[in-house]
Design a protein around this motif. Structure first.
Motif, PDB file in Angstrom:
ATOM      1  N   GLU A   1      11.410   2.107 -10.657  1.00  0.00           N
ATOM      2  CA  GLU A   1      10.646   1.204  -9.791  1.00  0.00           C
ATOM      3  C   GLU A   1      11.162  -0.222  -9.875  1.00  0.00           C
ATOM      4  OE1 GLU A   1       6.143   2.728  -9.335  1.00  0.00           O
ATOM      5  OE2 GLU A   1       6.576   1.682 -11.204  1.00  0.00           O
TER       6      GLU A   1
ATOM      7  N   GLY B   1      -0.952   6.175  -6.383  1.00  0.00           N
ATOM      8  CA  GLY B   1      -2.299   6.269  -6.945  1.00  0.00           C
ATOM      9  C   GLY B   1      -2.458   7.433  -7.900  1.00  0.00           C
ATOM     10  N   THR B   2      -1.432   7.696  -8.698  1.00  0.00           N
ATOM     11  CA  THR B   2      -1.452   8.873  -9.575  1.00  0.00           C
ATOM     12  C   THR B   2      -2.664   8.863 -10.507  1.00  0.00           C
ATOM     13  OG1 THR B   2       0.893   8.325  -9.728  1.00  0.00           O
ATOM     14  CG2 THR B   2       0.160  10.281 -10.903  1.00  0.00           C
ATOM     15  N   ARG B   3      -2.920   7.694 -11.113  1.00  0.00           N
ATOM     16  CA  ARG B   3      -3.993   7.640 -12.109  1.00  0.00           C
ATOM     17  C   ARG B   3      -5.373   7.837 -11.489  1.00  0.00           C
ATOM     18  NH1 ARG B   3      -2.302   1.989 -14.164  1.00  0.00           N
ATOM     19  NH2 ARG B   3      -1.409   2.051 -12.065  1.00  0.00           N
TER      20      ARG B   3
ATOM     21  N   MET C   1       2.658  -2.462   4.027  1.00  0.00           N
ATOM     22  CA  MET C   1       3.765  -1.641   3.529  1.00  0.00           C
ATOM     23  C   MET C   1       3.211  -0.308   3.036  1.00  0.00           C
ATOM     24  SD  MET C   1       6.770  -2.312   0.753  1.00  0.00           S
ATOM     25  CE  MET C   1       5.850  -2.050  -0.770  1.00  0.00           C
TER      26      MET C   1
ATOM     27  N   PRO D   1      -1.430  -2.427 -14.229  1.00  0.00           N
ATOM     28  CA  PRO D   1       0.024  -2.287 -14.302  1.00  0.00           C
ATOM     29  C   PRO D   1       0.759  -3.547 -13.934  1.00  0.00           C
ATOM     30  CG  PRO D   1      -0.927  -0.444 -13.151  1.00  0.00           C
ATOM     31  CD  PRO D   1      -2.033  -1.419 -13.378  1.00  0.00           C
TER      32      PRO D   1
ATOM     33  N   VAL E   1      -3.416  -3.212  -2.442  1.00  0.00           N
ATOM     34  CA  VAL E   1      -4.478  -2.475  -1.766  1.00  0.00           C
ATOM     35  C   VAL E   1      -5.635  -2.137  -2.701  1.00  0.00           C
ATOM     36  CG1 VAL E   1      -3.529  -0.150  -2.214  1.00  0.00           C
ATOM     37  CG2 VAL E   1      -4.830  -0.597  -0.112  1.00  0.00           C
TER      38      VAL E   1
ATOM     39  N   GLN F   1       8.332   1.499   2.889  1.00  0.00           N
ATOM     40  CA  GLN F   1       9.272   1.157   1.830  1.00  0.00           C
ATOM     41  C   GLN F   1      10.199   2.346   1.579  1.00  0.00           C
ATOM     42  OE1 GLN F   1       5.912   1.336  -1.425  1.00  0.00           O
ATOM     43  NE2 GLN F   1       7.888   1.419  -2.456  1.00  0.00           N
TER      44      GLN F   1
ATOM     45  N   ALA G   1       0.832  -1.210   0.000  1.00  0.00           N
ATOM     46  CA  ALA G   1       0.000   0.000   0.000  1.00  0.00           C
ATOM     47  C   ALA G   1       0.866   1.259   0.000  1.00  0.00           C
ATOM     48  CB  ALA G   1      -0.937  -0.021   1.211  1.00  0.00           C
ATOM     49  N   GLY G   2       1.968   1.195  -0.767  1.00  0.00           N
ATOM     50  CA  GLY G   2       2.857   2.352  -0.793  1.00  0.00           C
ATOM     51  C   GLY G   2       2.729   3.167  -2.065  1.00  0.00           C
ATOM     52  N   GLY G   3       1.877   2.730  -2.988  1.00  0.00           N
ATOM     53  CA  GLY G   3       1.768   3.414  -4.286  1.00  0.00           C
ATOM     54  C   GLY G   3       1.134   4.790  -4.147  1.00  0.00           C
TER      55      GLY G   3
ATOM     56  N   LYS H   1      -7.676   1.447 -10.483  1.00  0.00           N
ATOM     57  CA  LYS H   1      -6.468   2.096 -11.007  1.00  0.00           C
ATOM     58  C   LYS H   1      -6.761   3.501 -11.518  1.00  0.00           C
ATOM     59  CE  LYS H   1      -3.896  -1.644 -10.643  1.00  0.00           C
ATOM     60  NZ  LYS H   1      -2.870  -1.713  -9.587  1.00  0.00           N
TER      61      LYS H   1
ATOM     62  N   ASP I   1       9.995   3.322  -4.263  1.00  0.00           N
ATOM     63  CA  ASP I   1      10.853   2.505  -5.138  1.00  0.00           C
ATOM     64  C   ASP I   1      10.129   1.316  -5.779  1.00  0.00           C
ATOM     65  OD1 ASP I   1      10.636   1.110  -2.781  1.00  0.00           O
ATOM     66  OD2 ASP I   1      12.774   0.884  -2.406  1.00  0.00           O
ATOM     67  N   GLY I   2       8.804   1.375  -5.835  1.00  0.00           N
ATOM     68  CA  GLY I   2       8.043   0.304  -6.482  1.00  0.00           C
ATOM     69  C   GLY I   2       7.694  -0.789  -5.488  1.00  0.00           C
TER      70      GLY I   2
HETATM   71  P1  UTP Z   1       0.282   0.397  -9.061  1.00  0.00           P
HETATM   72  O1  UTP Z   1       1.542   0.891  -9.629  1.00  0.00           O
HETATM   73  O2  UTP Z   1      -0.662  -0.328  -9.936  1.00  0.00           O
HETATM   74  O3  UTP Z   1      -0.578   1.576  -8.434  1.00  0.00           O
HETATM   75  O4  UTP Z   1       0.591  -0.468  -7.791  1.00  0.00           O
HETATM   76  P2  UTP Z   1      -0.194   2.931  -7.788  1.00  0.00           P
HETATM   77  O5  UTP Z   1       1.284   3.112  -7.665  1.00  0.00           O
HETATM   78  O6  UTP Z   1      -0.958   3.037  -6.511  1.00  0.00           O
HETATM   79  O7  UTP Z   1      -0.854   3.938  -8.812  1.00  0.00           O
HETATM   80  P3  UTP Z   1      -0.233   4.784 -10.035  1.00  0.00           P
HETATM   81  O8  UTP Z   1       0.595   3.827 -10.856  1.00  0.00           O
HETATM   82  O9  UTP Z   1       0.575   5.888  -9.411  1.00  0.00           O
HETATM   83  O10 UTP Z   1      -1.461   5.273 -10.736  1.00  0.00           O
HETATM   84  C1  UTP Z   1       0.128  -1.773  -7.574  1.00  0.00           C
HETATM   85  C2  UTP Z   1       0.193  -2.043  -6.091  1.00  0.00           C
HETATM   86  O11 UTP Z   1       1.521  -1.885  -5.618  1.00  0.00           O
HETATM   87  C3  UTP Z   1       1.550  -0.931  -4.583  1.00  0.00           C
HETATM   88  C4  UTP Z   1       0.328  -0.082  -4.755  1.00  0.00           C
HETATM   89  O12 UTP Z   1      -0.027   0.537  -3.516  1.00  0.00           O
HETATM   90  C5  UTP Z   1      -0.673  -1.087  -5.232  1.00  0.00           C
HETATM   91  O13 UTP Z   1      -1.183  -1.846  -4.146  1.00  0.00           O
HETATM   92  N1  UTP Z   1       2.780  -0.157  -4.699  1.00  0.00           N
HETATM   93  C6  UTP Z   1       3.117   0.441  -5.866  1.00  0.00           C
HETATM   94  C7  UTP Z   1       3.568  -0.028  -3.582  1.00  0.00           C
HETATM   95  O14 UTP Z   1       3.253  -0.567  -2.506  1.00  0.00           O
HETATM   96  N2  UTP Z   1       4.705   0.711  -3.694  1.00  0.00           N
HETATM   97  C8  UTP Z   1       5.074   1.309  -4.841  1.00  0.00           C
HETATM   98  O15 UTP Z   1       6.134   1.970  -4.865  1.00  0.00           O
HETATM   99  C9  UTP Z   1       4.261   1.171  -5.951  1.00  0.00           C
END
Ligand code: UTP
Length: 459
Positions: A353, A77-79, A133, A268, A225, A164, A73-75, A383, A194-195
């Motif tokens: 990433e 969520g840009t989109r 995370m 993705p 998440v 992360q 749950a570190g992303g 997404k 860092d992805g």
């Molecule tokens: P995504 O790359 O599909 O979504 O991550 P995102 O990063 O939330 O959204 P965009 O790409 O910016 O629109 C897939 C999963 O990996 C987690 C996200 O939280 C989601 O559960 N993730 C992604 C991380 O935990 N860390 C990251 O650095 C990137």
């Protein structure tokens, strides 16, 4: 070889041929008896008895605290376009629960089901440990959301947040690797998480891996998440990977058959495991002609499965990967082209990433498992922004309400509400336990009190 094996072989061969996989039997006649047994055990369909056995094994792992759940749950969520962490997002279900709340309630229900399966009181089941995370971008708000929601009924001590790492963002000037660092403000660099592949190092660095090992946790069920249908901690799959396949790495994939590849909009993390050593390819890095290539004889896509980012890991394997990464072993970064906020406004740039599946190459020689699941039961990604035609809060909500309506119908009820109906995870994890509640009833509304709260047990 016995006639029993011959019979099993002819059944398995017919099923494999019907699925366009008949080639796996092309060396059958040259195999030793032991090899024939091995091939059959690899390709035979799961029997209902096996499924019951694995599910029971999964419940035992839950009850004994030998499995934990890992959430990515570190992303950023840009989109999606929401400034809050995705887990706080309300996909506009009738209950308006956030994704985090839905997932917390699934854990609570799982604990209850594990107690029932083991024939013990709920208090005798160890609380299912939930490792979440976050990143610098989501950490504080995520914790605030859990605190505001009273941990949604979980014990705060069973929820573990860890962060992360992050990497600087670069401009695209010049060849890759010669991009320039971007100033986000006059005194700070633009950075990004860092992805989700950052999970290995952060599990180790945060001490979470040590804590798991000390607590007797043997394996993790991992999910994203932003999947509104994620069956986190699913005892069937955990039980299969641990007890059936004895795997170190498990991948859950949905079938791409029937989806026209040209209009496929994968998420993705949607990629295709290859035959042979377990591997997942990032869809955006896969040549479109390969992604849509199909066997001319059967019409089946060669890259037949999409990874839904639900994984099983043994803790021992996570430790081996983390040690290897800490020792300097690594995998190349992936490049995501995004608009990066900068001191002079948003600029085109790149984020670097790591993906969680990058390390699967290190699982060569380890035991792996690939489990095929139904998209409609397991995968509703959030997404894109509301209103988008695919993988949006709207498509996820529709998928949840349609699945739950299917559960109600299968349990003998009727759903007249056009959108479907919402069943609280506290009431049912996967459609179980509904017959006594719904049989013979018709629901005109998608929000029904008795499907939102567990009913008190009859005296
Ligand atoms: P995504 O790359 O599909 O979504 O991550 P995102 O990063 O939330 O959204 P965009 O790409 O910016 O629109 C897939 C999963 O990996 C987690 C996200 O939280 C989601 O559960 N993730 C992604 C991380 O935990 N860390 C990251 O650095 C990137």
């Amino acid at each position: 070889m016995s006639s029993e094996v011959d019979q099993r072989a002819s059944k398995a061969r017919a099923a494999a041929e019907a699925a366009g996989q008949g080639h796996v039997f092309e060396h059958w006649d040259a195999l030793t008896d032991a090899e024939k047994e091995k091939l059959l055990s690899d390709v035979e369909d799961v029997t209902p008895e096996q499924e019951v056995e694995w599910t029971q094994h999964g419940f035992r792992l839950i009850a004994e605290g030998r499995v934990a759940v890992l959430l990515l749950a570190g992303g950023q969520g840009t989109r999606l376009g929401s400034s809050a962490p995705k887990g706080c997002y309300d996909i506009q279900l009738p209950s308006h629960k956030s994704l985090f709340q839905l997932q917390a309630e699934r854990l609570l229900r799982l604990q209850q089901l594990a107690a029932e399966a083991m024939g013990t009181a709920a208090a005798a089941v160890k609380p299912l440990q939930w490792y979440i995370m976050t990143s610098a971008f989501t950490h504080a708000e995520t914790i605030a959301h859990f605190e505001a929601g009273g941990y949604f009924g979980l014990q705060p001590g069973q929820v573990h947040f860890f962060q992360q790492g992050f990497l600087p963002c670069l401009t695209e000037e010049g060849a890759l690797g010669r991009g320039k660092l971007i100033l986000e403000a006059r005194g700070s660099l633009a950075k990004a998480p860092d992805g989700n592949g950052g999970v290995y190092l952060s599990l180790a660095r945060s001490g979470a891996l040590d804590a798991m090992a000390a607590a007797g946790v043997e394996c993790l069920d991992c999910y994203c998440v932003d999947n509104a249908l994620a069956r986190l901690g699913d005892p069937r799959f955990v039980g299969y990977c641990h007890g059936g396949a004895r795997a170190d790495v498990g991948v859950f994939a949905r079938r791409r058959v029937g989806e026209p590849a040209a209009t496929e909009q994968p998420s993705p993390s949607s990629s295709s495991p290859s035959l042979g050593p377990l591997a997942v390819l990032e869809y955006s890095e896969l040549d479109p002609s390969l992604a849509s290539a199909a066997n001319p004889a059967t019409g089946q896509l060669y890259y037949n499965w999409s990874n839904i980012c639900m994984h099983y890991f043994s803790v021992a394997w996570l430790r081996r990967v983390a040690d290897s990464l800490l020792g300097g072993g690594g995998t190349p970064y992936h490049v995501a082209r995004k608009r990066i906020p900068s001191v002079s406004g948003p600029v085109p740039g790149i984020k670097l990433e790591l993906f969680i599946f990058d390390t699967f190459a290190m699982a060569a020689g380890e035991r792996t498992a690939l489990v095929e699941v139904e998209r409609s039961e397991e995968f509703a990604p959030v997404k894109n922004a509301p209103g988008s035609a695919t993988d949006s809060p709207d498509t996820a909500r529709a998928a949840v309400l349609a699945l739950h309506a299917g559960w109600v119908r299968a349990a003998g009820g009727a759903v007249a509400a056009a959108e479907g109906v919402e069943v609280s995870p506290l009431v049912s994890y996967g459609g179980e336990g509904l017959a006594a509640l719904v049989a013979g009833k018709t629901y005109d509304s998608s929000l029904v009190p008795e499907l939102q709260q567990p009913q008190p047990a009859a005296p």
